[in-house]
Design an enzyme around this catalytic site. Sequence first.
Site, short mmCIF file in Angstrom:
data_model
loop_
_atom_site.label_atom_id
_atom_site.label_comp_id
_atom_site.label_asym_id
_atom_site.label_seq_id
_atom_site.Cartn_x
_atom_site.Cartn_y
_atom_site.Cartn_z
N TYR A 198 0.85 -1.19 0.00
CA TYR A 198 0.00 0.00 0.00
C TYR A 198 0.88 1.23 0.00
O TYR A 198 2.07 1.19 0.31
CB TYR A 198 -0.92 0.02 1.22
CG TYR A 198 -0.22 0.46 2.47
CD1 TYR A 198 -0.29 1.78 2.90
CD2 TYR A 198 0.54 -0.43 3.21
CE1 TYR A 198 0.38 2.20 4.04
CE2 TYR A 198 1.22 -0.02 4.35
CZ TYR A 198 1.14 1.30 4.76
OH TYR A 198 1.82 1.71 5.87
N ASN A 484 2.55 -7.82 5.10
CA ASN A 484 3.80 -7.11 4.79
C ASN A 484 4.43 -6.46 6.02
O ASN A 484 5.55 -5.96 5.93
CB ASN A 484 3.57 -6.06 3.70
CG ASN A 484 3.66 -6.67 2.31
OD1 ASN A 484 3.87 -7.86 2.16
ND2 ASN A 484 3.49 -5.86 1.29
N TYR A 485 3.72 -6.45 7.15
CA TYR A 485 4.34 -6.09 8.43
C TYR A 485 4.62 -7.41 9.17
O TYR A 485 4.15 -7.63 10.28
CB TYR A 485 3.42 -5.21 9.27
CG TYR A 485 3.20 -3.82 8.77
CD1 TYR A 485 3.92 -3.31 7.69
CD2 TYR A 485 2.26 -2.99 9.36
CE1 TYR A 485 3.72 -2.00 7.23
CE2 TYR A 485 2.04 -1.68 8.92
CZ TYR A 485 2.77 -1.21 7.86
OH TYR A 485 2.56 0.08 7.41
N ARG A 486 5.36 -8.27 8.53
CA ARG A 486 5.59 -9.63 9.04
C ARG A 486 5.91 -9.63 10.53
O ARG A 486 6.77 -8.88 10.99
CB ARG A 486 6.75 -10.24 8.27
CG ARG A 486 7.09 -11.65 8.65
CD ARG A 486 6.22 -12.66 7.98
NE ARG A 486 6.50 -12.74 6.55
CZ ARG A 486 5.87 -13.57 5.73
NH1 ARG A 486 4.93 -14.37 6.19
NH2 ARG A 486 6.16 -13.59 4.44
#
Length: 552
Positions: A198, A484-486
């Site tokens: 994003y 994506n914020y693993r």
Amino acid sequence: MMTPRSPSAPVSPLLLVFLLFVSVSSSLCSPASLHDAFLQCLLNNTQTLHGQQQEPSQMLHAPTDLSFPTLLGSLVRNRRFNTSSTPKPLLILTPSHPSHVQSAVVCARRTGAELRIRSGGHDFEGTSYVSRAPFLVLDMFNFRSVDVDVEQETAWVGTGATLGEVYYRIWEKSGLYGFNAGVCPTVGVGGHLSGGGYGNMLRKYGLASDSVVDAQIVDVEGRVLDRSSMGEDLFWAIRGGGGASFGVILSYRVRLVPVPNVVTVFRVWRTIEENATELVYQWQNIAPRTDNDLFMRLLLQPASSERQKGAKTVNASVLALFLGNADRLVSMLDGEFPELGLRKEDCAEMSWIESVLWWGDFDSGTAVEALLDRMPKSVSFLKRKSDYVQEPISREELELLWDKMIELGKVGFVFNPYGGKMGEIPVSDAPFPHRAGNLFKIQYSISWSEDGTEAEQSNLGKTRELYNFMTPYVSKNPRRAFLNYRDLDIGITENGENSYKEGSVYGVKYFAENFKRLVKVKTEVDPQNFFRNEQSIPVLPSKVLNMSLQLN
């Protein structure tokens, strides 16, 4: 394209040595023998795949190579995973041609080692270049071409390209187009798009993955597939479900988005003493519902008070991109968000590509060519976590939050508003499920420069404590998270062996109701679970799979 050699075909003596090395003990084979064995396998399979001998020798890098530490560390963006105790790969593979990737997959399958796939290295938990099991790293940084077609309003983008390179190449062709991806220019395309991705135009155009119209992937059999040949289920999965669970993505074809000649940016900040509580409370009601041309990010950070020596406070900063001019923006927010107190002198008008530099924290006047620099300004130790908020946090609860932030002293927040286009796209359209009903996403953010276990445990502990404090105010059943914020805190598969039960723990947090479809796709395209990591999509248990096959 010819079919890759069957796993049942005769295996060369050198490859047998390599298999023995991996499956029994690293002491049975020298690094040189390992390198030679894998090289021979690559040569054999490249010849079979393409009818002519390639030159893949330059793509192989062993730990004995002088360049190995630099190559491995050059794309590590979290210093937690670049220490002397961090597990290192058996080999690093740096392919520069699709045939190299095809051959690498075929050969890696025979080793029994895990294959980790890296593009930009911004994976917060290092899963693209670290494993507790024997592993290889397939580094895709050579796949960085960006082919822009202004007439078709699309671009083919290699997964090893950075977002900065993508933005620059689009600007080279036309100032009337941009791309709705992230604000950090050194992020790699591969992980960004395959995990959702994003940026500051998501309320106008959705996620970066929502703009993907085609892709090329090397599957577990070593075949290069595009959207037509891979089928819509796999294409659906790699637009937000994490590409590394399904194959090696070579490139994406993305749809460009129109941008105006003039955009406006601003940054306004307040402290607790300057009524930050009211500003943050109202931001929750305005930012997700305002004009789709406006994206207002909110940053919260504990700080020292400028008014009272020795006292602590919280800074609340609003950073914005508006796809229009400053007059229209100021007039709009004067009515909608008077608590912000935005003035025209707070705003800066510029081209869209200049706004990319502004959001990337470049100095004013920096040349656009700076976006081609793949190296970040600095690399720290860090930890990130995520949450989703569906009901506004009250003023009283915000006051409690300020006290907690001041107590912990370091952990910050990034609030990213949703609404707009994000609320219009159906949950089933792509694996990313966090659409309508979410006001904003939270990123918990902490970075530090001190080396050592004590500093790491202290900072990780503070982040987890703040995360636990926020439990009453965020999504529930399940508590949601952004791929994506693993974040390995929310669940892992043990010892690199992916199980459905373990995978379901984190899978439903990342993907909610879309998790089951992702598992189905994974089971169909990679039933032996070759492409795996600590948080990859699992395959169905064998008993469940057998029952499913019998019913069909």
